[in-house]
Design a protein around this motif. Structure first.
Motif, short mmCIF file in Angstrom:
data_model
loop_
_atom_site.label_atom_id
_atom_site.label_comp_id
_atom_site.label_asym_id
_atom_site.label_seq_id
_atom_site.Cartn_x
_atom_site.Cartn_y
_atom_site.Cartn_z
N SER A 1 0.83 -1.17 0.12
CA SER A 1 -0.04 -0.02 0.06
C SER A 1 0.82 1.38 -0.01
N ALA A 2 1.83 1.08 0.93
CA ALA A 2 2.81 2.40 0.72
C ALA A 2 3.65 2.63 -0.65
N ALA A 3 4.23 1.42 -0.84
CA ALA A 3 4.85 1.43 -2.45
C ALA A 3 3.92 1.99 -3.39
N LYS A 4 2.52 1.82 -3.45
CA LYS A 4 1.44 2.02 -4.24
C LYS A 4 1.47 3.53 -4.43
N ILE A 5 1.21 4.26 -3.43
CA ILE A 5 0.91 5.95 -3.48
C ILE A 5 2.22 6.38 -3.60
N ALA A 6 3.60 5.82 -3.16
CA ALA A 6 4.78 6.32 -3.32
C ALA A 6 4.94 6.28 -4.86
N LEU A 7 4.83 5.25 -5.46
CA LEU A 7 4.94 5.06 -7.10
C LEU A 7 4.12 6.05 -7.90
N MET A 8 2.91 6.15 -7.36
CA MET A 8 1.97 7.18 -8.12
C MET A 8 2.57 8.63 -8.05
N ASN A 9 2.89 8.96 -6.83
CA ASN A 9 3.30 10.28 -6.72
C ASN A 9 4.97 10.40 -7.54
#
Length: 348
Positions: free
Chosen positions: A172-180
């Motif tokens: 979940s943390a990796a998803k939002i970081a990848l998007m940004n």
């Protein structure tokens, strides 16, 4: 917390006592040389109306000026999770990234995020501490599990969903970081002359300033313009990482103390614009808060500030926002509580 942090770089030589965030002197580093930073292919722009809710930082207020503080939004009820629009946007970016880099199929977002930053480094990005993405799990014996991820430049994001396992929290943390990370490559996220003029104009309107203030580096808006112009060509995440240092200095009262010591804005900006947020700065700020608590003049202030910092960090995390300021603030206060001989003040 369980964490593995890359070694910190503490640049600088010489001393200037009045520029220390706490009481004593700190090294004054030489100005850093600009480094080439070619970017990966640009990402598509965020859908209209989504940018403010995707963790993308807006321009900060002018240095030295304060807008009326808005109350932080209350955390959503347990189990409610992030807004549907945020979940859908994150999943859309992850699918698009997978399509253009790995073909169709399920993407391992943890690996994809690391590969993204390794790609940036291979293309010349100036990453002082390397391309390592650092994950930090919040200790817990039962769900929901929470994970923070710190990107090589210093930006921080956290798991924004209800996560029944530690592995899911990391994803979940990796998803939002990848998007940004992907959106940050879009040209609209670069500090350009047009962006500087628009930001300064908005600041003048917000603070009822006049154009002469924007041209005077001794004013708050003039200092804001100087900061933007000094970072021309950088991305908004890069600029936000720099502004986090000044946000913390303002929150801690260090900027006010420097003005009382007759430090000019130019001295402060020149010093901290090229200084990493390091353990020395954190320790000085923690010592300041511990000293206030011991002095009795602000008895209970540390407890109240720590509770507020935890609430605001939680609300920002669940909203998918960039978390560096909130998390550093919380960690500094927890360190201050440790200076008092306990994990946190007894009154909390």
């Amino acid at each position: 917390m369980e964490s593995v942090r890359p070694p910190r770089v503490q640049p600088g030589a010489g001393t200037l006592r009045s520029l220390r965030p706490g009481v004593t002197g700190a090294p004054l580093p030489a100005a850093a040389n600009a480094a080439a930073n070619p970017a990966p292919p640009p990402a598509p722009p965020p859908p209209p109306g989504l940018a403010s809710g995707l963790g993308l930082p807006p321009p900060p207020p002018p240095l030295g000026l304060q807008a009326p503080p808005a109350p932080p939004p209350p955390p959503p009820p347990p189990g409610s999770g992030p807004p549907a629009v945020l979940r859908e946007a994150v999943e859309a970016v992850v699918r698009s990234f997978a399509k253009h880099t790995q073909g169709y199929g399920r993407v391992n977002v943890v690996e994809a995020l690391q590969e993204f930053w390794q790609m940036k480094q291979s293309r010349g990005a100036d990453l002082r501490n390397g391309a390592l993405v650092v994950y930090e799990m919040v200790p817990a014996s039962s769900p929901p599990y929470v994970c923070y991820v710190t990107l090589p430049g210093g930006s921080c994001f956290g798991s924004f969903q209800f996560c029944p396992t530690k592995a899911e929290a990391r994803r979940s943390a990796a998803k939002i970081a990848l998007m940004n990370s992907v959106f940050n490559e879009h040209p609209s996220r670069r500090i350009t002359d047009d962006f500087i003029e628009k930001s300064v104009s908005e600041a003048l309107a917000s603070f009822n300033g006049d154009r002469e203030e924007a041209d005077n580096p001794n004013t708050g808006i003039g200092a804001f313009r100087f900061m933007l112009e000094s970072n021309r060509g950088k991305s908004m995440l890069e600029f936000q990482e720099l502004m986090t240092v000044f946000q913390l200095l303002h929150w801690n009262g260090s900027l006010r103390a420097m003005r009382e010591r007759q430090c000019s804005r130019q001295e402060v900006l020149a010093h901290y614009s090229h200084r990493a947020l390091d353990d020395d700065i954190r320790s000085q700020m923690a010592a300041d808060w511990a000293g206030r608590e011991r002095g009795g003049g602000g008895a209970g202030a540390l407890c109240r500030e720590l509770a507020a910092a935890e609430r605001e960090l939680e609300a920002a995390r669940l909203a998918g926002r960039e978390l560096r300021f909130h998390k550093e603030r919380r960690d500094i206060l927890a360190l201050a509580a440790g200076h008092l001989g306990a994990p946190r003040p007894a009154a909390c």
